[in-house]
Design an enzyme around this catalytic site. Sequence first.
Site, PDB file in Angstrom:
ATOM      1  N   GLU C  82     -16.313  31.815  33.028  1.00  0.00           N
ATOM      2  CA  GLU C  82     -16.587  30.765  34.002  1.00  0.00           C
ATOM      3  C   GLU C  82     -17.481  31.309  35.099  1.00  0.00           C
ATOM      4  OE1 GLU C  82     -12.118  30.398  34.941  1.00  0.00           O
ATOM      5  OE2 GLU C  82     -13.108  30.013  36.842  1.00  0.00           O
ATOM      6  N   CYS C 114     -10.108  29.783  31.937  1.00  0.00           N
ATOM      7  CA  CYS C 114      -9.722  31.141  31.564  1.00  0.00           C
ATOM      8  C   CYS C 114      -9.503  31.341  30.067  1.00  0.00           C
ATOM      9  CB  CYS C 114      -8.473  31.555  32.322  1.00  0.00           C
ATOM     10  SG  CYS C 114      -8.742  31.682  34.099  1.00  0.00           S
ATOM     11  N   ARG C 201       0.379  24.055  43.763  1.00  0.00           N
ATOM     12  CA  ARG C 201       1.552  24.191  42.899  1.00  0.00           C
ATOM     13  C   ARG C 201       1.423  23.374  41.616  1.00  0.00           C
ATOM     14  NH1 ARG C 201       5.689  26.671  44.674  1.00  0.00           N
ATOM     15  NH2 ARG C 201       7.163  25.381  43.531  1.00  0.00           N
ATOM     16  N   HIS C 236      -1.561  34.517  29.038  1.00  0.00           N
ATOM     17  CA  HIS C 236      -2.555  34.481  30.116  1.00  0.00           C
ATOM     18  C   HIS C 236      -1.886  34.956  31.398  1.00  0.00           C
ATOM     19  CE1 HIS C 236      -5.867  33.765  32.614  1.00  0.00           C
ATOM     20  NE2 HIS C 236      -5.312  32.763  33.262  1.00  0.00           N
ATOM     21  N   LYS C 241       3.298  37.330  37.943  1.00  0.00           N
ATOM     22  CA  LYS C 241       4.498  36.504  38.004  1.00  0.00           C
ATOM     23  C   LYS C 241       4.574  35.473  36.858  1.00  0.00           C
ATOM     24  CE  LYS C 241       4.598  33.508  41.334  1.00  0.00           C
ATOM     25  NZ  LYS C 241       4.619  32.853  42.668  1.00  0.00           N
TER      26      LYS C 241
END
Lengths: 135, 389, 351
Positions: C82, C114, C201, C236, C241
Amino acid sequence: MAMVVAREWREIPGRYNLIGTKCGCCGRIFFPSRAFCPDCRRASIGKMEEFPLNRRGRIYSYTVIHGSEGFNARMTPYAVAMVLNDDGVMLEAQLVDVDLSKIEIGMRVRAVLRKLDEDGDAGVIHYGFKFVPDE
Amino acid sequence: MREVAVIGAGSTKFGELWDKSFRALGIEAGAKALSDANLGGREVDALYIGNMSAGRFINQQHIDALIADYTGFANKHVPATRIEAGGASGGVAFRQGVMAVASGMHDVVVVGAAEKETDMDDSSISEVLSATADAEWEAGMGLTMPSLYAMLGRRMVHEGLCTREEIAACAVNSHHHGTKNPDAQFRSEITVDTILKAEPVAEPLTVFDGAPISDGACAVILCPLDKAKEYTDTYAKVSAAEQASDTLAMFQRRSSITFEATKVAARRAYETAGINPSDIDVAEVHDEQTVGGIMALQDLGLYPVGKAGRAFLDGDTYFDAGRIAVNTDGGLKAKGYPIGATGVSQIVEIFKQLTNQAEDRQVKDARYGLAQSVGGTGSAVTVSILEAI
Amino acid sequence: MNTGIVSYGAYVPRYRIKPDEIGRVWGVDGAAMGKGLMISQKSVPSPDEDTVTIAVAAARDMMDRVPGVDPKDVGAVYVGSESHPYAVKPTSSIVAEAIGATPAMTAADLEFACKAGTAGLQACLGLVGSGMIRYGVAIGADTSQGAPGDALEYSAAAGGAAYLIGKEGVIAEINKTLSFTTDTPDFWRREGMMYPVHGGRFSGQPAYFRHITSAAKMMLEAMGTKPEDYNHAVFHQPNGKFPTRVAKQLGFAPEQISRGLLTPQIGNCYSGAVPLGLAHVLDAAQPGERIFVVSYGSGAGSDAFDITVTDAMKDYRRGNAPMLDSLLADPLYIDYAIYAKYKDIIKMPEE
């Protein structure tokens, strides 16, 4: 602008892949490419063979350039080096990704592809070889 | 071939000459040289003009016509030829003028040389100078002229041929002589310590290792040696005007700590003049960067390899040291470096030394003087020898 | 003969910056930010590096490991990114030239946030599997952009990996690939804009987690496998986290994902992230090992792969190019001022 594009474009084999020439008579290797060998002269015409140079070599000498305009301004200070490659051919290019205080004559380096320059924000990007440490 | 004499010489002041245009500089230098030779101007058969880059510095091509016009020679339709060989432009122009007279084609020739740099910004000037190296494989890869000399200097130090202090001492010598030359851009002494501690340009070289950006013009008048007396009593014989070439890119040479073209041109020059290096009393060498000054003394055979730096450091190169006086006008470093003009500027200084007109910096009993002019990193080199009559 | 990975190469720029250094500039507790994202540092490209140079570095290492493969037998080069340096003018043709694959071949640039790198893998699998080409090169590489001061600035990194796909000398067979795709705008960058914008979020549950778990479950069902059947899983990794959490949701143990989780060390390499994670797994892979891979691209979609390392890995000249661990071993740390210069954030004089 168009002229700049063609001028860089025709040098792509040398700039990207270190393609030089080898004299079919005496075996001397030239970079950049030459149409005939200055030693063998007419005898070498038509006998110059394409020769991809070894990308690895040793630093023969180097310097760190301070103060630059244009594309290299963001690279400043940057190192340039004379490198004797493993075919015994001397080359000159930038030396990047290196701690500038730790460069030494004799250091092993290898050629990688990097941005050399760009014709402003809208123009073409010129890619070519630079050296990085190869320890 | 006929023997040739220099019968007049003139130089403008070198420096940042904001109030003087390219053409004004050319006129001033030409007029001084003609007056020095006691010529009115009608005697002149041809003009040779050394200039590196008016096309880029002032956006003016065809400066041969410009100079011919503004010096009044276009009225007479005198042929004018512009010569470019990077930093050796002036040196090559001088040789062309000598050849023209020696061949019998012309009798009285003006060799002029001029560069007007300060009409352009500093960084663009550096770019133009770097274009005297290989534009595609050196400048285009991010290398600059100072960086090329810096790599030579570092290698020479690495091989034990000189020390960093000795390299800097080349500039100390030039500045010392600059204090004695009213035409010099820098007229103050400098110390090795100041040079070493200055702003780095291409390590280990600093801003004070390099010749400055300058404007300036010079001219000399040539005629057949046997006719010199018709014009003046102060003239010098051109004993040699040699030139040699090498690869455009420095990295393509077989040796990297010597300029082979200097060696070859010098060998030819000594042979033509029938003298040895030890016969030289005064030498003007191309100290565009200090490293170049050291290399020149060695390549010209004036000092053995490894001894040139010491000569600068010990002051053996001063005009009054009784050895070979070097860069008595201040060299490129202190007199200034209007690129294409310097080769002729060197001839002006040698002429003055050999005709006893060098005033405060006069080398005693100077008989043979040598000038070495370098284009790029030794891609074109001229070595000329003048002899006092 | 099955189609799969014949060779691979990976590249990560040498410069690093740490979250606390970024936080220092913006008055944020960067160390805490890094801990939350599970990122200890991120890679930063030199000013002379871009997606092209990263892709070329990875592709050259890939070719160096298979000296017997003639680059002229490469029939396709796809570069997913990208951050292609040109909006119009392919990265892939430059890469193809630099590895000597031109001119009898095809090339194109891919973009799917991605996952453009894994999309290239799928395209190559199709072309090689159908017999249209002998070898194909798929590269995922990025010099990711995160706006100064934005949360993304702590993770957006640079790197990439290249894969040579073929049927001969396959070191890792790709048993199956499938995808899960919907129109979910969780992250985007409009034409001409310098920095991407994200949905905050929203980029979590309905985007990253939904697509990865859906593709993963489809794959497990299609192959009739369970998480414990795999030696390694690569997900990915926009941070440390998310992949840790998604692995747990799917029933993969921490030791299954540890080898393929590079983001904590180098940051988020976007299109290069999963290709780099897989490369790190292959750097140490033994014949017979099974690898589960699921990429994610915002916008949104996931590509899943089921891979088995073959016996050919024993003869593979992996040592002809540096392993990722040695590439990552000796970084050069920079502060935010140098970072700003390298990332072209400082306003320079006009040329």
